[in-house]
Write an enzyme that holds these catalytic residues in place. Sequence first.
Site, PDB file in Angstrom:
ATOM      1  N   GLY A  29       0.725  -1.240   0.124  1.00 15.97           N
ATOM      2  CA  GLY A  29      -0.082  -0.001  -0.116  1.00 15.97           C
ATOM      3  C   GLY A  29       0.768   1.188   0.015  1.00 15.97           C
ATOM      4  O   GLY A  29       1.907   1.119   0.189  1.00 15.97           O
ATOM      5  N   SER A  30       0.181   2.429  -0.114  1.00 11.44           N
ATOM      6  CA  SER A  30       0.991   3.500  -0.436  1.00 11.44           C
ATOM      7  C   SER A  30       1.428   3.985   0.874  1.00 11.44           C
ATOM      8  O   SER A  30       2.646   5.048   0.929  1.00 11.44           O
ATOM      9  CB  SER A  30      -0.018   4.614  -0.767  1.00 11.44           C
ATOM     10  OG  SER A  30      -1.249   5.111  -0.054  1.00 11.44           O
ATOM     11  N   ALA A  87      -3.628  -0.111   6.445  1.00 14.84           N
ATOM     12  CA  ALA A  87      -5.002  -0.654   6.564  1.00 14.84           C
ATOM     13  C   ALA A  87      -5.915   0.188   6.218  1.00 14.84           C
ATOM     14  O   ALA A  87      -5.720   1.420   5.865  1.00 14.84           O
ATOM     15  CB  ALA A  87      -5.361  -0.954   8.162  1.00 14.84           C
ATOM     16  N   ASP A  88      -7.450  -0.177   5.847  1.00  9.58           N
ATOM     17  CA  ASP A  88      -8.343   0.340   5.173  1.00  9.58           C
ATOM     18  C   ASP A  88      -9.298   1.008   6.374  1.00  9.58           C
ATOM     19  O   ASP A  88      -9.880   2.030   6.129  1.00  9.58           O
ATOM     20  CB  ASP A  88      -8.922  -0.554   4.282  1.00  9.58           C
ATOM     21  CG  ASP A  88      -7.977  -0.723   2.908  1.00  9.58           C
ATOM     22  OD1 ASP A  88      -7.639   0.152   2.140  1.00  9.58           O
ATOM     23  OD2 ASP A  88      -7.614  -2.147   2.855  1.00  9.58           O
ATOM     24  N   GLY A  99      -6.778  -5.016   2.713  1.00  7.60           N
ATOM     25  CA  GLY A  99      -7.142  -5.686   1.258  1.00  7.60           C
ATOM     26  C   GLY A  99      -7.508  -4.672   0.213  1.00  7.60           C
ATOM     27  O   GLY A  99      -7.672  -4.909  -0.818  1.00  7.60           O
ATOM     28  N   GLU A 107      -0.420 -10.701   3.031  1.00  9.02           N
ATOM     29  CA  GLU A 107      -0.109  -9.815   4.183  1.00  9.02           C
ATOM     30  C   GLU A 107      -0.543 -10.633   5.375  1.00  9.02           C
ATOM     31  O   GLU A 107       0.048 -10.327   6.601  1.00  9.02           O
ATOM     32  CB  GLU A 107      -0.897  -8.715   4.066  1.00  9.02           C
ATOM     33  CG  GLU A 107      -0.543  -7.744   2.890  1.00  9.02           C
ATOM     34  CD  GLU A 107      -1.440  -6.597   2.822  1.00  9.02           C
ATOM     35  OE1 GLU A 107      -2.747  -6.579   3.113  1.00  9.02           O
ATOM     36  OE2 GLU A 107      -1.020  -5.237   2.505  1.00  9.02           O
ATOM     37  N   LYS A 125      -8.562   6.629   8.422  1.00  8.35           N
ATOM     38  CA  LYS A 125      -8.683   5.045   8.360  1.00  8.35           C
ATOM     39  C   LYS A 125      -9.435   4.865   9.711  1.00  8.35           C
ATOM     40  O   LYS A 125      -9.923   3.402   9.790  1.00  8.35           O
ATOM     41  CB  LYS A 125      -7.519   4.166   8.186  1.00  8.35           C
ATOM     42  CG  LYS A 125      -6.624   4.780   7.059  1.00  8.35           C
ATOM     43  CD  LYS A 125      -7.484   4.352   5.850  1.00  8.35           C
ATOM     44  CE  LYS A 125      -6.692   4.409   4.465  1.00  8.35           C
ATOM     45  NZ  LYS A 125      -5.512   3.418   4.467  1.00  8.35           N
TER      46      LYS A 125
HETATM   47  O1  DER Z   1      -4.217  -3.726   0.769  1.00 13.58           O
HETATM   48  C1  DER Z   1      -3.879  -3.296   1.975  1.00 13.58           C
HETATM   49  O2  DER Z   1      -4.088  -4.061   2.936  1.00 13.58           O
HETATM   50  C2  DER Z   1      -3.221  -1.963   2.424  1.00 13.58           C
HETATM   51  O3  DER Z   1      -2.341  -2.348   3.519  1.00 13.58           O
HETATM   52  C3  DER Z   1      -4.151  -1.091   2.395  1.00 13.58           C
HETATM   53  O4  DER Z   1      -5.312  -1.583   3.057  1.00 13.58           O
HETATM   54  C4  DER Z   1      -3.534   0.117   2.716  1.00 13.58           C
HETATM   55  O5  DER Z   1      -3.321   0.955   1.862  1.00 13.58           O
HETATM   56  P1  DER Z   1      -2.978   2.539   1.748  1.00 13.58           P
HETATM   57  O6  DER Z   1      -1.803   2.617   2.964  1.00 13.58           O
HETATM   58  O7  DER Z   1      -2.438   2.923   0.628  1.00 13.58           O
HETATM   59  O8  DER Z   1      -4.224   3.148   2.233  1.00 13.58           O
END
Ligand code: DER
Length: 229
Positions: A29-30, A87-88, A99, A107, A125
């Site tokens: 993720g970013s 995490a989202d 995810g 993960e 989040k």
């Molecule tokens: O795909 C994932 O689980 C990532 O960790 C995502 O949930 C978080 O991505 P982000 O840091 O780009 O918001």
Amino acid sequence: DPVKVMKEEVGKAAAALVKSNSVVGLGTGSTTAYAIQYIGERLKSGELKDIVGVPTSFQAEVLAKQYGIPLTTLDAIAHIDIAIDGADEVDPQKNLIKGGGAAHTREKVVDYLANQFIVVIDAGKLVDKLGSSFAVPVEVIPMAMTPVMNAIKKLGGKPELRMGVRKAGPVITDQGNMVIDVRFDDIPDPVNLEKTLNNIPGVLENGIFVNCADIVLIGEVIDGKPSVR
Ligand code: DER
């Protein structure tokens, strides 16, 4: 962009927690991308020595190579000292929905194995209840897509096949499967839902992470200044 600043700040803070001579789970993720970048910078400066990374996706693998972090596999190590991942959604009990990047299968393997699992998020989040803003990602083997969707509808979920953005057709995971995003009106018992979803024949893994996160680092911008708590 304040969200970018929050992500960068919290990624840097997580990278600072990595010790020399350790095995690091590299999330996807970013936000985690910043942590990987700063781990690489600490290695380059010589401040951090002798670490190896276990990537959770092709994205993490590419970034680790870009920033000079040596990689290993789960066959070659006895334990994972620390895992850093995004995490989202994060609820008050530190249960997660992950995810967003369709990487939750690898993960979950790495994050659960880690002695210490650090979640890096921007403040956006944080939720009171899981599922209130993000659908639950579920990785499904393609041949079982229809019966899995039917089973999920019977659970009260609303499944949607995740389509690619710069790829025609459905998103294909690093394992070669597809992802459905499932909206639930309410998730009163995430522990039970996590088990129920994974028990549906054809489901490989879902994005509910319970009893897994040890520390949640939250990037915020307060009075225009980035901060981490
Ligand atoms: O795909 C994932 O689980 C990532 O960790 C995502 O949930 C978080 O991505 P982000 O840091 O780009 O918001």
